[in-house]
Design an enzyme around this catalytic site. Structure first.
Site, PDB file in Angstrom:
ATOM      1  N   LYS A 231     -20.093  16.212   5.395  1.00  0.00           N
ATOM      2  CA  LYS A 231     -19.525  17.370   4.791  1.00  0.00           C
ATOM      3  C   LYS A 231     -18.866  18.187   5.633  1.00  0.00           C
ATOM      4  O   LYS A 231     -18.860  18.240   6.693  1.00  0.00           O
ATOM      5  CB  LYS A 231     -20.682  18.046   4.002  1.00  0.00           C
ATOM      6  CG  LYS A 231     -21.482  17.401   2.998  1.00  0.00           C
ATOM      7  CD  LYS A 231     -22.804  18.394   2.372  1.00  0.00           C
ATOM      8  CE  LYS A 231     -23.697  17.565   1.430  1.00  0.00           C
ATOM      9  NZ  LYS A 231     -24.578  18.475   0.736  1.00  0.00           N
TER      10      LYS A 231
ATOM     11  N   TYR B 103     -20.937  15.600  -7.862  1.00  0.00           N
ATOM     12  CA  TYR B 103     -21.890  16.366  -8.224  1.00  0.00           C
ATOM     13  C   TYR B 103     -22.259  16.647  -9.458  1.00  0.00           C
ATOM     14  O   TYR B 103     -22.986  17.696  -9.936  1.00  0.00           O
ATOM     15  CB  TYR B 103     -21.819  17.690  -7.242  1.00  0.00           C
ATOM     16  CG  TYR B 103     -22.185  17.422  -5.773  1.00  0.00           C
ATOM     17  CD1 TYR B 103     -23.270  16.621  -5.381  1.00  0.00           C
ATOM     18  CD2 TYR B 103     -21.106  17.772  -4.768  1.00  0.00           C
ATOM     19  CE1 TYR B 103     -23.208  16.316  -3.894  1.00  0.00           C
ATOM     20  CE2 TYR B 103     -21.261  17.745  -3.519  1.00  0.00           C
ATOM     21  CZ  TYR B 103     -22.533  16.980  -2.864  1.00  0.00           C
ATOM     22  OH  TYR B 103     -22.560  16.731  -1.648  1.00  0.00           O
TER      23      TYR B 103
ATOM     24  N   ASN C 133     -26.044  21.359   4.287  1.00  0.00           N
ATOM     25  CA  ASN C 133     -26.884  20.443   4.847  1.00  0.00           C
ATOM     26  C   ASN C 133     -26.025  19.208   5.409  1.00  0.00           C
ATOM     27  O   ASN C 133     -26.651  18.240   5.934  1.00  0.00           O
ATOM     28  CB  ASN C 133     -27.930  19.993   4.086  1.00  0.00           C
ATOM     29  CG  ASN C 133     -27.436  19.303   2.623  1.00  0.00           C
ATOM     30  OD1 ASN C 133     -26.540  18.986   2.537  1.00  0.00           O
ATOM     31  ND2 ASN C 133     -28.398  18.910   1.970  1.00  0.00           N
TER      32      ASN C 133
ATOM     33  N   HIS D 127     -24.320  13.963   3.035  1.00  0.00           N
ATOM     34  CA  HIS D 127     -24.828  13.126   1.756  1.00  0.00           C
ATOM     35  C   HIS D 127     -24.980  11.845   2.025  1.00  0.00           C
ATOM     36  O   HIS D 127     -23.974  11.231   2.700  1.00  0.00           O
ATOM     37  CB  HIS D 127     -23.737  13.753   1.029  1.00  0.00           C
ATOM     38  CG  HIS D 127     -23.868  12.941  -0.294  1.00  0.00           C
ATOM     39  ND1 HIS D 127     -24.800  13.416  -1.280  1.00  0.00           N
ATOM     40  CD2 HIS D 127     -23.426  11.788  -0.983  1.00  0.00           C
ATOM     41  CE1 HIS D 127     -24.942  12.297  -2.345  1.00  0.00           C
ATOM     42  NE2 HIS D 127     -24.066  11.687  -2.080  1.00  0.00           N
TER      43      HIS D 127
ATOM     44  N   GLU E 128     -20.644   6.332  -6.345  1.00  0.00           N
ATOM     45  CA  GLU E 128     -20.089   7.057  -5.233  1.00  0.00           C
ATOM     46  C   GLU E 128     -19.202   6.145  -4.548  1.00  0.00           C
ATOM     47  O   GLU E 128     -17.900   6.634  -4.117  1.00  0.00           O
ATOM     48  CB  GLU E 128     -21.339   7.648  -4.478  1.00  0.00           C
ATOM     49  CG  GLU E 128     -21.991   8.770  -5.089  1.00  0.00           C
ATOM     50  CD  GLU E 128     -23.381   9.259  -4.553  1.00  0.00           C
ATOM     51  OE1 GLU E 128     -23.116   9.074  -3.251  1.00  0.00           O
ATOM     52  OE2 GLU E 128     -23.901  10.037  -5.139  1.00  0.00           O
TER      53      GLU E 128
END
Ligand code: CMP
Length: 153
Positions: free
Chosen positions: A11, A51, A114, A117, A128
């Site tokens: 990310k 998401y 975080n 992913h 995905e």
């Protein structure tokens, strides 16, 4: 053990904090095979599709805002039980609940920032991968340790 493909994404905060090399090293060190990788700025529409399962949750908007802030590194990783293996490598969703040695525990402190992913099921991995990559972008090749000479019987 089944050979699986999974989707992994560093990310924006992982790139901003310069952890790309360390993260890739951990994936490679585990013996996972990188079969596609690219850097991109996630358009809003793509981010919302990735998401969509979290839509309506209180952290949803912050999650989206963080992801479209800067570039991400999207990749497809292949290996034995790759989906569970990469989830173990990245660790607990909440870095505070993780353990030393997990990527999230070692490199960040909070959600939703975080830093990495990874898809959490076969179905999600397929969805995905198809969201970020075309079939032609997935590179088929053999690693030297896949050769029968190097395999332990
Ligand atoms: P990721 O693996 O990208 O999948 C969904 C993301 O939502 C997750 O990592 C976190 O960044 C975020 N997330 C999940 N649960 C929470 C939560 N309780 N609070 C804030 N962010 C969350």
């Amino acid at each position: 053990m089944p050979i699986e493909r999974t989707f992994v994404m560093i990310k924006p905060e992982g790139i901003q904090r310069c952890h790309v090399g360390e993260i890739l090293e951990r994936i490679e060190r585990k013996g996972m095979k990188l079969i596609a990788i690219k850097m991109l700025k996630c358009p809003l529409e793509l981010t919302e599709k990735l998401y969509e399962v979290h839509k309506g949750k209180e952290f949803y908007q912050r999650l989206i805002d963080l992801l479209i802030l800067g570039p991400v590194i999207a990749m497809v990783v292949e290996g034995e039980e790759a989906i569970a293996a990469t989830r173990k490598l990245i660790g607990s969703t909440d870095p505070k609940e993780g353990r030393p040695g997990e990527i999230r525990f070692d490199y960040c402190q909070e959600m939703p920032a975080n830093i990495i992913h990874a898809a959490d099921s076969r179905q999600r991995a397929e969805f995905e991968i198809n969201l970020f990559f075309t079939e032609r972008e997935l590179v088929e090749y053999r690693k030297i340790d896949e050769d029968w000479l190097f395999r332990k019987s």
